[in-house]
Design a protein around this motif. Sequence first.
Motif, PDB file in Angstrom:
ATOM      1  N   GLU A   1      21.450  12.694  18.239  1.00  0.00           N
ATOM      2  CA  GLU A   1      20.274  12.419  17.821  1.00  0.00           C
ATOM      3  C   GLU A   1      19.995  12.906  16.501  1.00  0.00           C
ATOM      4  O   GLU A   1      20.483  14.001  16.116  1.00  0.00           O
ATOM      5  N   ILE A   2      19.181  12.204  15.558  1.00  0.00           N
ATOM      6  CA  ILE A   2      18.968  12.579  14.341  1.00  0.00           C
ATOM      7  C   ILE A   2      17.141  12.633  14.092  1.00  0.00           C
ATOM      8  O   ILE A   2      16.670  11.566  14.546  1.00  0.00           O
ATOM      9  N   ILE A   3      16.622  13.768  13.817  1.00  0.00           N
ATOM     10  CA  ILE A   3      15.047  13.816  13.497  1.00  0.00           C
ATOM     11  C   ILE A   3      14.959  13.764  12.009  1.00  0.00           C
ATOM     12  O   ILE A   3      15.720  14.691  11.340  1.00  0.00           O
ATOM     13  N   LEU A   4      14.377  12.743  11.499  1.00  0.00           N
ATOM     14  CA  LEU A   4      14.215  12.609  10.053  1.00  0.00           C
ATOM     15  C   LEU A   4      12.744  12.959   9.731  1.00  0.00           C
ATOM     16  O   LEU A   4      11.732  12.210   9.913  1.00  0.00           O
ATOM     17  N   ASN A   5      12.648  14.230   8.909  1.00  0.00           N
ATOM     18  CA  ASN A   5      11.316  14.637   8.613  1.00  0.00           C
ATOM     19  C   ASN A   5      11.066  14.758   7.206  1.00  0.00           C
ATOM     20  O   ASN A   5      11.657  15.349   6.484  1.00  0.00           O
ATOM     21  N   SER A   6       9.805  13.978   6.829  1.00  0.00           N
ATOM     22  CA  SER A   6       9.455  13.960   5.439  1.00  0.00           C
ATOM     23  C   SER A   6       8.530  15.309   5.081  1.00  0.00           C
ATOM     24  O   SER A   6       7.498  15.253   5.765  1.00  0.00           O
ATOM     25  N   ILE A   7       9.160  16.012   4.156  1.00  0.00           N
ATOM     26  CA  ILE A   7       8.310  17.160   3.823  1.00  0.00           C
ATOM     27  C   ILE A   7       6.903  16.617   3.008  1.00  0.00           C
ATOM     28  O   ILE A   7       5.853  17.206   3.063  1.00  0.00           O
ATOM     29  N   ASP A   8       7.276  15.634   2.164  1.00  0.00           N
ATOM     30  CA  ASP A   8       6.104  15.111   1.446  1.00  0.00           C
ATOM     31  C   ASP A   8       4.827  14.623   2.583  1.00  0.00           C
ATOM     32  O   ASP A   8       3.685  14.766   1.998  1.00  0.00           O
ATOM     33  N   GLN A   9       5.331  14.077   3.451  1.00  0.00           N
ATOM     34  CA  GLN A   9       4.325  13.414   4.359  1.00  0.00           C
ATOM     35  C   GLN A   9       3.777  14.207   5.678  1.00  0.00           C
ATOM     36  O   GLN A   9       2.682  14.018   6.170  1.00  0.00           O
ATOM     37  N   ASP A  10       4.407  15.277   5.690  1.00  0.00           N
ATOM     38  CA  ASP A  10       4.226  16.339   6.690  1.00  0.00           C
ATOM     39  C   ASP A  10       2.991  16.710   6.744  1.00  0.00           C
ATOM     40  O   ASP A  10       2.270  17.374   5.930  1.00  0.00           O
ATOM     41  N   GLY A  11       2.055  16.383   7.814  1.00  0.00           N
ATOM     42  CA  GLY A  11       0.672  17.109   8.009  1.00  0.00           C
ATOM     43  C   GLY A  11      -0.404  16.314   7.306  1.00  0.00           C
ATOM     44  O   GLY A  11      -1.640  16.591   7.462  1.00  0.00           O
ATOM     45  N   THR A  12       0.060  15.202   6.482  1.00  0.00           N
ATOM     46  CA  THR A  12      -0.909  14.679   5.859  1.00  0.00           C
ATOM     47  C   THR A  12      -1.861  13.621   6.846  1.00  0.00           C
ATOM     48  O   THR A  12      -2.889  13.188   6.144  1.00  0.00           O
ATOM     49  N   GLY A  13      -1.146  12.860   7.646  1.00  0.00           N
ATOM     50  CA  GLY A  13      -1.992  12.039   8.467  1.00  0.00           C
ATOM     51  C   GLY A  13      -2.265  10.773   7.678  1.00  0.00           C
ATOM     52  O   GLY A  13      -2.670   9.499   8.278  1.00  0.00           O
ATOM     53  N   PHE A  14      -1.362  10.442   6.602  1.00  0.00           N
ATOM     54  CA  PHE A  14      -1.216   9.436   5.864  1.00  0.00           C
ATOM     55  C   PHE A  14      -0.275   8.255   6.370  1.00  0.00           C
ATOM     56  O   PHE A  14      -0.123   7.121   5.759  1.00  0.00           O
ATOM     57  N   GLY A  15       0.593   8.340   7.158  1.00  0.00           N
ATOM     58  CA  GLY A  15       1.640   7.525   7.730  1.00  0.00           C
ATOM     59  C   GLY A  15       2.972   8.155   7.244  1.00  0.00           C
ATOM     60  O   GLY A  15       3.296   8.794   6.544  1.00  0.00           O
ATOM     61  N   TYR A  16       4.120   7.652   8.281  1.00  0.00           N
ATOM     62  CA  TYR A  16       5.503   7.781   7.798  1.00  0.00           C
ATOM     63  C   TYR A  16       5.916   7.217   6.549  1.00  0.00           C
ATOM     64  O   TYR A  16       5.114   6.484   5.908  1.00  0.00           O
ATOM     65  N   ASP A  17       7.055   7.898   5.984  1.00  0.00           N
ATOM     66  CA  ASP A  17       7.585   7.454   4.672  1.00  0.00           C
ATOM     67  C   ASP A  17       8.458   6.125   4.885  1.00  0.00           C
ATOM     68  O   ASP A  17       9.693   6.264   4.999  1.00  0.00           O
ATOM     69  N   ILE A  18       7.600   5.166   5.197  1.00  0.00           N
ATOM     70  CA  ILE A  18       8.375   3.883   5.359  1.00  0.00           C
ATOM     71  C   ILE A  18       9.477   3.583   4.451  1.00  0.00           C
ATOM     72  O   ILE A  18      10.551   2.898   4.941  1.00  0.00           O
ATOM     73  N   ASP A  19       8.974   3.418   3.303  1.00  0.00           N
ATOM     74  CA  ASP A  19      10.142   2.899   2.261  1.00  0.00           C
ATOM     75  C   ASP A  19      11.559   3.624   2.233  1.00  0.00           C
ATOM     76  O   ASP A  19      12.533   3.104   2.376  1.00  0.00           O
ATOM     77  N   THR A  20      11.410   5.004   2.457  1.00  0.00           N
ATOM     78  CA  THR A  20      12.693   5.700   2.248  1.00  0.00           C
ATOM     79  C   THR A  20      13.256   5.599   3.656  1.00  0.00           C
ATOM     80  O   THR A  20      14.579   5.255   3.757  1.00  0.00           O
ATOM     81  N   ILE A  21      12.580   5.430   4.859  1.00  0.00           N
ATOM     82  CA  ILE A  21      13.184   5.234   6.231  1.00  0.00           C
ATOM     83  C   ILE A  21      13.836   3.686   6.220  1.00  0.00           C
ATOM     84  O   ILE A  21      15.015   3.658   6.651  1.00  0.00           O
ATOM     85  N   SER A  22      13.254   2.931   5.651  1.00  0.00           N
ATOM     86  CA  SER A  22      13.920   1.490   5.639  1.00  0.00           C
ATOM     87  C   SER A  22      15.208   1.761   4.945  1.00  0.00           C
ATOM     88  O   SER A  22      16.062   0.603   5.154  1.00  0.00           O
ATOM     89  N   GLN A  23      15.195   2.231   3.804  1.00  0.00           N
ATOM     90  CA  GLN A  23      16.312   2.372   3.074  1.00  0.00           C
ATOM     91  C   GLN A  23      17.635   2.921   3.536  1.00  0.00           C
ATOM     92  O   GLN A  23      18.767   2.659   3.294  1.00  0.00           O
ATOM     93  N   ILE A  24      17.320   4.065   4.257  1.00  0.00           N
ATOM     94  CA  ILE A  24      18.420   5.071   4.701  1.00  0.00           C
ATOM     95  C   ILE A  24      18.533   4.769   6.261  1.00  0.00           C
ATOM     96  O   ILE A  24      19.617   5.321   6.799  1.00  0.00           O
TER      97      ILE A  24
END
Length: 243
Positions: free
Chosen positions: A153-176
């Motif tokens: 399995e792979i956990i993909l973790n956004s440092i930019d979004q980490d702990g913000t509560g603003f939602g996942y990095d949908i654009d990047t996840i959708s791309q990759i």
Amino acid sequence: MQSRNFRLQRVGDINWLERNYKFQKISFSLDELVVLNASRKSKDIVDFSKVVNRLVNDVFIPVAAGGGIRSLADADLLFLNGADKVILNSPLYELPELAEDIIKKYGSQSLVACVDYKLIDTVPTIFINDGTKKLDLSISEYLKKIQLCGVGEIILNSIDQDGTGFGYDIDTISQISSLINVPLIIMGGAGNENHLKDGIELDNVSAVATANLFNFIGNGLPKAREYLINQSINLARWIDADK
């Protein structure tokens, strides 16, 4: 610890966790528990294994544990103390043979890759060593590399979004996400049940992870799971014997 963009703030210890969040109860809102040793200096695998052992007491869901694993003996210790899976991050780049050793002994399903990234000039860039070391490999090259190791399995973790509560990095996840051929868990940014829904509905995403809902919003997880089920998201319906 509470993390925001990989900057840590202490919120309690193991006794605090057990007192405030009884995992035997909260596990009815989860499919899996992920426990990460986020220590920034030395990561004592023996002490961490003792923490894992206490956390998993009477918890019926799978537990994945990682942070500080640098040898097969380290992985052995976590498995012996209740982990169902182990998580590798930096060693996937620095010690790729370790992944092969773990898979050879325990199988691919036992090994989870955690990939930390942040956007630099809009380009997703891989970081290791608790977000302090940037890799020269592109994210597509790195994802290919770790999948060739045989991770389950792979956990993909956004440092930019980490702990913000603003939602996942949908654009990047959708791309990759199409580059990933094993179950994909996304992490970093979930602040409410709608964020969980947005993430789990993405193509090629198998699961969503959250820490904020768990740590700071009393019954946030039970309500979030109920909301997702009511939204026809395909989740198991656990029966809580205490109800």
